[in-house]
Design a protein around this motif. Structure first.
Motif, PDB file in Angstrom:
ATOM      1  N   PHE A  17       0.625   3.924  -1.511  1.00 42.08           N
ATOM      2  CA  PHE A  17      -0.112   5.185  -1.509  1.00 42.08           C
ATOM      3  C   PHE A  17      -0.260   5.767  -0.111  1.00 42.08           C
ATOM      4  O   PHE A  17      -0.635   6.930   0.049  1.00 42.08           O
ATOM      5  CB  PHE A  17      -1.504   4.990  -2.118  1.00 42.08           C
ATOM      6  CG  PHE A  17      -2.394   4.083  -1.311  1.00 42.08           C
ATOM      7  CD1 PHE A  17      -3.255   4.605  -0.361  1.00 42.08           C
ATOM      8  CD2 PHE A  17      -2.354   2.705  -1.499  1.00 42.08           C
ATOM      9  CE1 PHE A  17      -4.073   3.781   0.394  1.00 42.08           C
ATOM     10  CE2 PHE A  17      -3.170   1.876  -0.748  1.00 42.08           C
ATOM     11  CZ  PHE A  17      -4.030   2.411   0.201  1.00 42.08           C
ATOM     12  N   ILE A  50      -3.675   9.327  -4.287  1.00 45.43           N
ATOM     13  CA  ILE A  50      -2.461  10.139  -4.359  1.00 45.43           C
ATOM     14  C   ILE A  50      -2.774  11.523  -4.916  1.00 45.43           C
ATOM     15  O   ILE A  50      -2.301  12.542  -4.392  1.00 45.43           O
ATOM     16  CB  ILE A  50      -1.395   9.433  -5.214  1.00 45.43           C
ATOM     17  CG1 ILE A  50      -0.910   8.168  -4.499  1.00 45.43           C
ATOM     18  CG2 ILE A  50      -0.221  10.369  -5.506  1.00 45.43           C
ATOM     19  CD1 ILE A  50       0.002   7.296  -5.342  1.00 45.43           C
ATOM     20  N   HIS A  80      -5.717   3.780  -6.111  1.00 43.50           N
ATOM     21  CA  HIS A  80      -4.532   4.294  -5.423  1.00 43.50           C
ATOM     22  C   HIS A  80      -4.048   5.599  -6.051  1.00 43.50           C
ATOM     23  O   HIS A  80      -3.639   6.526  -5.340  1.00 43.50           O
ATOM     24  CB  HIS A  80      -3.418   3.246  -5.462  1.00 43.50           C
ATOM     25  CG  HIS A  80      -3.700   2.050  -4.623  1.00 43.50           C
ATOM     26  ND1 HIS A  80      -2.890   0.927  -4.615  1.00 43.50           N
ATOM     27  CD2 HIS A  80      -4.720   1.778  -3.752  1.00 43.50           C
ATOM     28  CE1 HIS A  80      -3.388   0.034  -3.785  1.00 43.50           C
ATOM     29  NE2 HIS A  80      -4.495   0.525  -3.261  1.00 43.50           N
ATOM     30  N   ILE A  81      -4.094   5.677  -7.362  1.00 44.55           N
ATOM     31  CA  ILE A  81      -3.690   6.905  -8.055  1.00 44.55           C
ATOM     32  C   ILE A  81      -4.616   8.059  -7.677  1.00 44.55           C
ATOM     33  O   ILE A  81      -4.168   9.189  -7.452  1.00 44.55           O
ATOM     34  CB  ILE A  81      -3.685   6.688  -9.583  1.00 44.55           C
ATOM     35  CG1 ILE A  81      -2.556   5.717  -9.975  1.00 44.55           C
ATOM     36  CG2 ILE A  81      -3.513   8.017 -10.320  1.00 44.55           C
ATOM     37  CD1 ILE A  81      -2.596   5.292 -11.430  1.00 44.55           C
ATOM     38  N   ASP A  97       0.843  -1.197   0.000  1.00 47.36           N
ATOM     39  CA  ASP A  97       0.000   0.000   0.000  1.00 47.36           C
ATOM     40  C   ASP A  97       0.879   1.249   0.000  1.00 47.36           C
ATOM     41  O   ASP A  97       0.863   2.065   0.923  1.00 47.36           O
ATOM     42  CB  ASP A  97      -0.933  -0.001   1.210  1.00 47.36           C
ATOM     43  CG  ASP A  97      -2.054  -1.024   1.072  1.00 47.36           C
ATOM     44  OD1 ASP A  97      -2.174  -1.608  -0.014  1.00 47.36           O
ATOM     45  OD2 ASP A  97      -2.804  -1.231   2.035  1.00 47.36           O
ATOM     46  N   ALA A 143       1.106   9.143   0.723  1.00 45.57           N
ATOM     47  CA  ALA A 143       0.315  10.340   0.422  1.00 45.57           C
ATOM     48  C   ALA A 143      -0.437  10.798   1.663  1.00 45.57           C
ATOM     49  O   ALA A 143      -0.528  11.999   1.945  1.00 45.57           O
ATOM     50  CB  ALA A 143      -0.658  10.063  -0.717  1.00 45.57           C
ATOM     51  N   SER A 145      -5.264  -0.229  -8.687  1.00 46.01           N
ATOM     52  CA  SER A 145      -4.192   0.738  -8.955  1.00 46.01           C
ATOM     53  C   SER A 145      -4.768   2.117  -9.283  1.00 46.01           C
ATOM     54  O   SER A 145      -4.212   3.142  -8.880  1.00 46.01           O
ATOM     55  CB  SER A 145      -3.314   0.246 -10.117  1.00 46.01           C
ATOM     56  OG  SER A 145      -2.646  -0.958  -9.774  1.00 46.01           O
TER      57      SER A 145
END
Length: 229
Positions: free
Chosen positions: A14, A210, A206-207, A12, A17, A203
């Protein structure tokens, strides 16, 4: 324990962030400590701890609240409780920031309806076995609607919508980036899990996380106290 922590950071990634966003929120706190966002660092800290706890409960049964983790859906109840704190906080913030009385009334109504969807969802889904993703989607779209009202209220007051030195602008932008897509990803993930895997929606999520926190961080860095509102 150290190896488990390393595995967590690798899986993980991310989470950094969340960490950076929390640190900057504390550093920049003098800019907004007396505003309606004064509890934002607490929300960010709670989000971080919730993600860490959720990870360890999911992958390490010893961390479970219950002795038989397979009967609790990995304790998804912690995410449902999180929603009941996260969304009302922002509903309340925007309700206070908006000046138009009609819009404030709308916010009050849609906020109550959004929270009622969690109660209604409990009749069809067990909140200790699964995330109440339908209610989450309703709450997310309600938040987007409220943010739209905030920007429209600015426009009606002959103020610029884009306010680079206003922390609320960057927080709003981050929330839009995440919540305009996340509800769809969650619903697909729970109803069409194979599709979630095939298209790498994890994914993408997660982006989005972020990008949302990047927007928060920009706001903490460039915002000015006098521009808040």
């Amino acid at each position: 324990m150290l190896q488990e922590l390393v595995d967590f950071l690798q899986r993980d990634y991310f989470i950094f962030a969340y960490i950076f966003s929390l640190i900057l929120s504390i550093i920049a706190y003098p800019k907004y400590f007396d505003t309606y966002l004064k509890y934002l660092p607490a929300i960010l800290a709670y989000t971080l701890l919730n993600e860490i706890l959720g990870y360890f409960i999911r992958y390490y049964p010893d961390f479970s609240f219950f002795p038989n983790v397979q009967d609790t859906g990995f304790n998804d109840i912690i995410y449902n409780i999180y929603d009941l704190i996260f969304f009302p906080f922002f509903f309340y913030v925007y309700w206070n920031l908006i000046k138009d009385k009609k819009y404030k009334s709308w916010i009050r109504t849609v906020s109550i309806l959004a929270m009622l969807t969690y109660l209604i969802s409990c009749f069809f889904q067990n909140p200790t076995h699964t995330t109440l993703f339908y209610a989450n989607a309703v709450a997310s779209w309600t938040l987007l609607f409220i943010i739209f009202l905030y920007f429209y209220d600015k426009r009606k007051s002959h103020l610029p919508v884009v306010q680079p030195y206003n922390l609320v602008f960057w927080v709003s932008l981050g929330l839009i980036i995440f919540h305009i897509f996340a509800p769809i990803l969650f619903v697909v993930g729970y109803l069409r899990y194979q599709l979630w895997l095939d298209y790498g929606f994890r994914s993408i999520l997660h982006i989005l996380i972020i990008l949302m926190h990047l927007s928060f961080c920009i706001g903490f860095f460039v915002s000015r106290k006098r521009a808040f509102g």
